[in-house]
Design an enzyme around this catalytic site. Structure first.
Site, PDB file in Angstrom:
ATOM      1  CE1 TYR A 177      -3.941  -1.880   5.426  1.00 52.52           C
ATOM      2  CE2 TYR A 177      -3.282   0.388   4.611  1.00 52.52           C
ATOM      3  CZ  TYR A 177      -3.782  -1.002   4.289  1.00 52.52           C
ATOM      4  OH  TYR A 177      -3.756  -1.411   3.004  1.00 52.52           O
TER       5      TYR A 177
ATOM      6  CB  SER B 289      -0.915  -0.047   1.223  1.00 49.78           C
ATOM      7  OG  SER B 289      -1.702   1.269   1.439  1.00 49.78           O
TER       8      SER B 289
END
Length: 265
Positions: free
Chosen positions: A162, A149
């Site tokens: 995250y 990501s």
């Protein structure tokens, strides 16, 4: 129907295993690899969704598509999934796509939130790489692509766990790439920005619920981050993944490639 000429199917004879292969980026990657001739094994927890995606792929591409139930958080489950996949044909391409995203202010992140995120996004990726890499190295050819990501190469508020997990995935990618450099196996990460998937839809709904704003306004907040002013499409991520899997991409390893409209450079 895609061309079946050998020149149009450079991955013919290869076998790709995709975690989280039933929807979103995973399903788009499956389609892209199938069009290049790779046989597929889709792994995930939602067996009905996996089979739905597999049926569509079988109808559009002349490749073998299998589905296997598996949870990246369960070591025995994934070992069984890899064993079953390899029984049909050795796995020469691994796409680590399974992941979760939860958001919370730093002070509200408890051990459960942290442990779930690290276990799924980082440990799950490591576990699959550990299962796949030895056979690839022995065969002298392999492609490992980890879906990270932009949160793996920059920080975002309210996503500490995250971001930590995805930074870990990028570090894991780079470290194994160095070890694998002379084995014929490449290891790369693709780092999408906010992408038009179920995960993004949940993020939009979450922002709307927590802020009292409408979902359209929440969506604009996400697209504002992208200099192109839009969400990335799953197929754009899939095309980058597919390119990294090509035989001609053998010199590309250890990279974390952002697919994010210029958000991360």
């Amino acid at each position: 129907m895609p061309s079946t000429e050998p020149s149009a199917r450079p991955l013919a004879g290869r076998h790709a295993l995709i975690t989280g292969g039933g929807r979103g980026i995973g399903a788009a990657v499956a389609d892209a690899l199938a069009r290049l001739g790779a046989d597929l094994t889709l792994v995930g927890r939602d067996e009905a969704r996996l089979e739905q995606t597999a049926a569509a792929l079988r109808g559009s591409s002349p490749v073998a598509v299998a589905t296997v139930a598996g949870d990246v958080n369960d070591e025995a489950s994934m070992a069984a999934a890899f064993e079953r996949a390899a029984a049909a044909k050795p796995v020469s391409i691994l796409i680590n796509n399974a992941g979760i995203a939860e958001s919370a202010p730093f002070g509200r992140i408890d051990d459960g939130h942290w442990d779930r995120t690290i276990a799924t996004n980082l440990t799950g990726t490591f576990r699959c790489m550990r299962l796949a890499f030895p056979a690839m190295a022995e065969a002298g050819w392999g492609r490992i692509v980890n879906i990270a990501s932009t949160a793996g190469i920059k920080g975002y508020a309210y996503t500490v766990a995250y971001c930590a997990s995805k930074h870990g995935v990028v570090g894991l990618t780079r470290a194994l790439a160095i070890e694998a450099a002379r084995t014929g196996v490449t290891v790369n990460a693709v780092c999408p920005g906010f992408t038009e998937t179920d995960m993004a839809a949940r993020a939009i709904a979450n922002v709307a619920a927590k802020t009292g704003r409408g979902e359209e306004e929440a969506r604009r907040e996400l697209t504002r981050i992208n200099p192109q002013g839009r969400l990335v499409q799953p197929g754009e991520v899939a095309d980058t993944v597919a390119w990294l899997c090509l035989p001609s991409s053998s010199a590309i390893t250890g990279q974390a490639i952002a697919v994010a409209g210029g958000e991360a450079m």
